[in-house]
Scaffold this motif. Structure first.
Motif, PDB file in Angstrom:
ATOM      1  N   LEU A   1       0.855  -1.193   0.000  1.00  9.32           N
ATOM      2  CA  LEU A   1       0.000   0.000   0.000  1.00  9.32           C
ATOM      3  C   LEU A   1       0.889   1.240   0.000  1.00  9.32           C
ATOM      4  CD1 LEU A   1      -1.818  -2.373   1.046  1.00  9.32           C
ATOM      5  CD2 LEU A   1      -2.831  -0.756   2.635  1.00  9.32           C
ATOM      6  N   PRO A   2       1.245   1.760  -1.175  1.00  9.33           N
ATOM      7  CA  PRO A   2       2.105   2.954  -1.186  1.00  9.33           C
ATOM      8  C   PRO A   2       1.341   4.178  -0.701  1.00  9.33           C
ATOM      9  CG  PRO A   2       2.106   1.852  -3.340  1.00  9.33           C
ATOM     10  CD  PRO A   2       0.967   1.286  -2.537  1.00  9.33           C
ATOM     11  N   GLY A   3       2.073   5.070  -0.025  1.00 10.37           N
ATOM     12  CA  GLY A   3       1.550   6.417   0.194  1.00 10.37           C
ATOM     13  C   GLY A   3       1.774   7.228  -1.073  1.00 10.37           C
TER      14      GLY A   3
ATOM     15  N   GLN B   1       1.466  15.713   6.632  1.00  7.78           N
ATOM     16  CA  GLN B   1       0.923  14.613   7.460  1.00  7.78           C
ATOM     17  C   GLN B   1       1.852  13.392   7.515  1.00  7.78           C
ATOM     18  OE1 GLN B   1      -3.038  13.650   5.930  1.00  7.78           O
ATOM     19  NE2 GLN B   1      -3.330  15.820   5.531  1.00  7.78           N
ATOM     20  N   THR B   2       2.994  13.475   6.837  1.00  6.77           N
ATOM     21  CA  THR B   2       3.883  12.310   6.762  1.00  6.77           C
ATOM     22  C   THR B   2       5.033  12.452   7.759  1.00  6.77           C
ATOM     23  OG1 THR B   2       3.355  12.031   4.435  1.00  6.77           O
ATOM     24  CG2 THR B   2       5.367  10.954   5.212  1.00  6.77           C
ATOM     25  N   PRO B   3       5.102  11.574   8.769  1.00  6.66           N
ATOM     26  CA  PRO B   3       6.154  11.706   9.779  1.00  6.66           C
ATOM     27  C   PRO B   3       7.561  11.784   9.192  1.00  6.66           C
ATOM     28  CG  PRO B   3       4.533  10.121  10.498  1.00  6.66           C
ATOM     29  CD  PRO B   3       4.149  10.507   9.101  1.00  6.66           C
ATOM     30  N   LEU B   4       7.830  11.054   8.110  1.00  8.86           N
ATOM     31  CA  LEU B   4       9.178  11.095   7.538  1.00  8.86           C
ATOM     32  C   LEU B   4       9.386  12.304   6.620  1.00  8.86           C
ATOM     33  CD1 LEU B   4       9.941   7.286   7.052  1.00  8.86           C
ATOM     34  CD2 LEU B   4      10.849   8.840   8.776  1.00  8.86           C
ATOM     35  N   GLY B   5       8.348  13.158   6.489  1.00  5.19           N
ATOM     36  CA  GLY B   5       8.525  14.513   5.978  1.00  5.19           C
ATOM     37  C   GLY B   5       8.763  14.699   4.491  1.00  5.19           C
ATOM     38  N   ARG B   6       8.320  13.786   3.669  1.00  2.00           N
ATOM     39  CA  ARG B   6       8.446  13.963   2.212  1.00  2.00           C
ATOM     40  C   ARG B   6       7.443  13.046   1.530  1.00  2.00           C
ATOM     41  NH1 ARG B   6      10.940   9.382   0.153  1.00  2.00           N
ATOM     42  NH2 ARG B   6      12.451   8.314   1.476  1.00  2.00           N
ATOM     43  N   LEU B   7       7.309  13.186   0.210  1.00  4.40           N
ATOM     44  CA  LEU B   7       6.545  12.201  -0.563  1.00  4.40           C
ATOM     45  C   LEU B   7       7.436  10.997  -0.828  1.00  4.40           C
ATOM     46  CD1 LEU B   7       4.693  14.432  -3.187  1.00  4.40           C
ATOM     47  CD2 LEU B   7       3.872  13.621  -0.965  1.00  4.40           C
ATOM     48  N   GLY B   8       6.814   9.858  -1.175  1.00  3.25           N
ATOM     49  CA  GLY B   8       7.585   8.660  -1.490  1.00  3.25           C
ATOM     50  C   GLY B   8       8.262   8.778  -2.847  1.00  3.25           C
TER      51      GLY B   8
ATOM     52  N   GLY C   1       5.996   6.145   4.597  1.00  2.00           N
ATOM     53  CA  GLY C   1       6.639   7.131   5.461  1.00  2.00           C
ATOM     54  C   GLY C   1       5.877   7.422   6.747  1.00  2.00           C
ATOM     55  N   GLY C   2       4.924   6.533   7.063  1.00  2.64           N
ATOM     56  CA  GLY C   2       4.166   6.688   8.316  1.00  2.64           C
ATOM     57  C   GLY C   2       2.892   7.505   8.163  1.00  2.64           C
ATOM     58  N   LEU C   3       2.551   7.887   6.921  1.00  5.86           N
ATOM     59  CA  LEU C   3       1.310   8.657   6.665  1.00  5.86           C
ATOM     60  C   LEU C   3       0.100   7.863   7.155  1.00  5.86           C
ATOM     61  CD1 LEU C   3      -0.062  11.104   5.121  1.00  5.86           C
ATOM     62  CD2 LEU C   3      -0.162   9.568   3.170  1.00  5.86           C
ATOM     63  N   ALA C   4      -0.684   8.441   8.057  1.00  4.07           N
ATOM     64  CA  ALA C   4      -1.838   7.698   8.588  1.00  4.07           C
ATOM     65  C   ALA C   4      -3.055   7.851   7.687  1.00  4.07           C
ATOM     66  CB  ALA C   4      -2.170   8.208   9.970  1.00  4.07           C
TER      67      ALA C   4
END
Ligand SMILES: NC(=O)c1ccc[n+]([C@@H]2O[C@H](COP(=O)([O-])OP(=O)(O)OC[C@H]3O[C@@H](n4cnc5c(N)ncnc54)[C@H](OP(=O)(O)O)[C@@H]3O)[C@@H](O)[C@H]2O)c1
Length: 246
Positions: free
Chosen positions: A183-185, A207-214, A243-246
């Motif tokens: 399931l990609p963000g 909203q992405t904890p790792l702070g960027r798009l994939g 990246g942890g996006l909920a």
């Protein structure tokens, strides 16, 4: 030694984006890769050239994955040429960013024809033709976890894939074949440049904890793990790569 030597893989929708990154990664690991595409013959050939320039093995095969006859031809040609099939990555997909209230019947049918029906019948071909111990990975979307405004038809068509995957994992387990779904963000590809407004992209990053798009490679690395022997005890699972996006 690369882990996928002597494996034969089909990656659908591999002329661009995430599919291209997956195809290149599997080829780096030693697999012979069939680069499926729908319209972009030149881009698919570029992928083949990039792989062969690195010493890898690949061919390009046109097939519209929303057409069952094309899917059958893709699998038949692969087995005729290479004698077997070990890996399928169901990646080909299209997206629609539109409120449910405005989505037409034709748009709904287009989403489901490729994303859901195409994946279903590619899974059927794999079930019929795969060697024991094979690996199947389907590409869904992180949107199935919590939903997303304006993505109803797209996310609905991807949720279907997750259902197919969990059931087929139970059907094929006795043959040592694993079936998982990634399931990609939100990932930097043409798909997003075409469908996602700039403010929506910015909101996703916030909203992405790792702070960027994939990046496509973020997804490809996980797919390469799932098709390897190291992932032999994982099946029927949904694996978010976001990246942890909920
Ligand atoms: N990008 C994201 O943010 C994101 C997030 C979650 C999930 N995903 C999923 O990841 C997968 C790849 O997305 P992407 O962003 O890499 O898309 P993309 O850049 O738009 O590339 C789509 C690929 O699918 C192929 N394709 C389109 N229609 C096809 C058809 N009818 N038959 C066969 N191939 C077809 C295209 O081939 P042609 O070049 O020949 O048209 C292309 O190779 C999709 O399933 C998508 O839903 C993407």
């Amino acid at each position: 030694m690369a882990s996928l030597v002597e494996k034969v893989a089909i990656v659908t929708g591999a002329s661009r984006g995430i599919g291209r990154a997956i195809a290149e990664k599997l080829a780096q690991e030693g697999a012979t890769v069939v680069i499926n595409y729908s319209h972009s013959a030149d881009k698919a050939q570029e992928v083949v050239s990039a792989i062969t320039a690195q010493g890898g093995k690949a061919i390009a095969t046109q097939a519209d994955i929303s057409r069952v006859t094309d899917i059958s031809r893709l699998f038949q040609e692969t087995v005729d040429k290479f004698g077997k099939l070990d890996i399928l990555v169901n990646n080909a997909g299209i997206s629609l960013f539109k409120p449910l209230a405005e989505t037409t019947e034709q748009e709904f049918d287009q989403q489901f024809a490729l994303n859901a029906k195409g994946t279903f019948f590619a899974l059927q071909e794999a079930a019929l033709r795969f060697s024991d111990g094979g690996r199947i990975v389907n590409i869904s979307t992180g949107g199935t976890v919590n939903g997303g405004a304006n993505f109803s038809a797209y996310v609905g068509s991807k949720a279907a894939i997750e259902g197919f995957s969990k059931c087929l994992a139970k059907e094929l387990g006795q043959r040592g074949i694993t079936v998982n779904t990634v399931l990609p963000g939100v990932t930097e590809t043409d798909m997003n440049l075409e469908t996602l407004p700039e403010e929506a992209r910015a909101a996703m990053i916030a909203q992405t904890p790792l702070g960027r798009l994939g990046k496509p490679e973020d997804i490809a690395d996980v797919v390469a793990f799932l098709v390897s022997d190291q992932a032999r005890w994982i099946t029927g699972r949904n694996i978010p790569v976001d990246g942890g996006l909920a």
